[in-house]
Design a protein around this motif. Structure first.
Motif, PDB file in Angstrom:
ATOM      1  N   ARG A   1       1.370   9.203   3.842  1.00 46.83           N
ATOM      2  CA  ARG A   1       1.448  10.578   3.350  1.00 46.83           C
ATOM      3  C   ARG A   1       0.935  10.730   1.920  1.00 46.83           C
ATOM      4  O   ARG A   1       0.710  11.847   1.449  1.00 46.83           O
ATOM      5  CB  ARG A   1       2.878  11.091   3.462  1.00 46.83           C
ATOM      6  N   TYR A   2       0.779   9.614   1.222  1.00 45.30           N
ATOM      7  CA  TYR A   2       0.278   9.662  -0.154  1.00 45.30           C
ATOM      8  C   TYR A   2      -1.182   9.241  -0.273  1.00 45.30           C
ATOM      9  O   TYR A   2      -1.676   9.015  -1.385  1.00 45.30           O
ATOM     10  CB  TYR A   2       1.141   8.775  -1.048  1.00 45.30           C
ATOM     11  N   ARG A   3      -1.865   9.080   0.827  1.00 46.51           N
ATOM     12  CA  ARG A   3      -3.283   8.696   0.785  1.00 46.51           C
ATOM     13  C   ARG A   3      -4.124   9.950   0.948  1.00 46.51           C
ATOM     14  O   ARG A   3      -4.054  10.628   1.952  1.00 46.51           O
ATOM     15  CB  ARG A   3      -3.584   7.677   1.876  1.00 46.51           C
ATOM     16  N   GLY A   4      -4.942  10.225  -0.081  1.00 48.35           N
ATOM     17  CA  GLY A   4      -5.714  11.454  -0.071  1.00 48.35           C
ATOM     18  C   GLY A   4      -6.967  11.358   0.766  1.00 48.35           C
ATOM     19  O   GLY A   4      -7.500  10.280   0.987  1.00 48.35           O
TER      20      GLY A   4
ATOM     21  N   GLU B   1       0.836  -1.193   0.000  1.00 47.01           N
ATOM     22  CA  GLU B   1       0.000   0.000   0.000  1.00 47.01           C
ATOM     23  C   GLU B   1       0.876   1.249   0.000  1.00 47.01           C
ATOM     24  O   GLU B   1       1.988   1.225   0.543  1.00 47.01           O
ATOM     25  CB  GLU B   1      -0.902   0.016   1.236  1.00 47.01           C
ATOM     26  N   PRO B   2       0.420   2.343  -0.608  1.00 51.95           N
ATOM     27  CA  PRO B   2       1.186   3.582  -0.544  1.00 51.95           C
ATOM     28  C   PRO B   2       1.363   4.037   0.895  1.00 51.95           C
ATOM     29  O   PRO B   2       0.537   3.735   1.770  1.00 51.95           O
ATOM     30  CB  PRO B   2       0.324   4.586  -1.325  1.00 51.95           C
ATOM     31  N   ALA B   3       2.442   4.760   1.149  1.00 53.23           N
ATOM     32  CA  ALA B   3       2.672   5.330   2.470  1.00 53.23           C
ATOM     33  C   ALA B   3       1.514   6.270   2.852  1.00 53.23           C
ATOM     34  O   ALA B   3       0.845   6.828   1.971  1.00 53.23           O
ATOM     35  CB  ALA B   3       3.985   6.092   2.488  1.00 53.23           C
TER      36      ALA B   3
END
Length: 257
Positions: free
Chosen positions: A254-257, A250-252
């Motif tokens: 900080r990259y989840r909007g 999964e993206p970190a």
């Protein structure tokens, strides 16, 4: 008696490698464009050390000239040490660089060492021993200090060395990347620069002697001007620490909007 093939052997780093390896008793195959210079080096080393010297005149950016060098790497007597030294620089920034000049630089600094290593590696693996020395640059680690594509070509040489070592070191093959900083060679003049304007320039004999100590110690990466090996070890530790995050599915956060 083992054989070393050295590219760019008519002057600078390559010529000093030729002198040092001949003094160690290695037969040589020396490659460069300047036939007269190659013959002078060959005569000097035959007389001084009684070793066999083969001379191959070749512009490695030209396929017809490169092919005999590739064939020599595949033939007997086998080449036990390949010194991938031939290279060039290109002054100026990327936006104004001549595409033809960039192509030539990519061919010499990237494609040629790749093809030479490819030609020699099969025989080395079959014999269970051999060494490849790739001359990169500290700019592989500091691309911000070098406009244009030169640093990128040397970053490739470093990465190639690291990945090749991971692949073949268990098969008895030693790969070394040497990262010089500013060194007193003709590369500056050939690129249209002025070495006298460069601070803290290392003499080429000192560079090669240091690189050969790293070679004898079987270092993967040798950076002669760096005072403490702990600095490189810390850099490598940070690199592998960063890599621990690469396997996350999964993206970190900080990259989840």
């Amino acid at each position: 008696m083992s054989t070393a093939l050295i590219t760019g052997a008519s002057s600078g780093i390559g010529a000093v490698y030729a002198r040092r390896l001949a003094a160690r008793g290695h037969d040589l195959v020396i490659v460069a464009r300047a036939t007269d210079r190659l013959n002078t080096v060959a005569e000097e080393l035959r007389a001084a050390h009684g070793v066999s010297i083969e001379v191959i005149t070749a512009d490695l950016t030209d396929t017809a000239s490169l092919d005999p060098v590739l064939e020599r790497l595949r033939s007997d007597p086998p080449v036990d040490i390949l010194v991938n030294n031939a290279g060039a620089g290109l002054l100026g920034d990327f936006a104004t660089a001549n595409p033809d000049e960039m192509y030539k630089l990519l061919r010499l600094n990237v494609l040629v060492p790749t093809l030479l290593a490819s030609a020699v590696i099969g025989g080395m693996v079959e014999r269970g021993h051999g060494s490849i020395i790739n001359i990169a640059s500290v700019l592989a680690l500091l691309p911000e200090y070098s406009p244009g594509i030169y640093a990128a070509t040397k970053s490739y040489v470093l990465t190639l060395s690291q990945s090749l070592a991971a692949e073949v070191s268990s098969k008895g093959i030693y790969v070394q990347a040497v990262l010089p900083a500013a060194t007193r060679t003709e590369i500056y003049d050939r690129a249209g620069g002025d070495i006298s304007q460069v601070p803290n320039v290392m003499e080429v004999d000192e560079l090669v002697d240091a690189a050969l100590i790293g070679f004898d110690r079987k270092e993967l990466v040798t950076i002669p001007p760096v005072p403490e090996v702990a600095a490189w070890e810390a850099f490598e530790h940070a690199r592998f620490a960063l890599a621990q995050g690469f396997s996350n599915a999964e993206p970190a956060a900080r990259y989840r909007g």
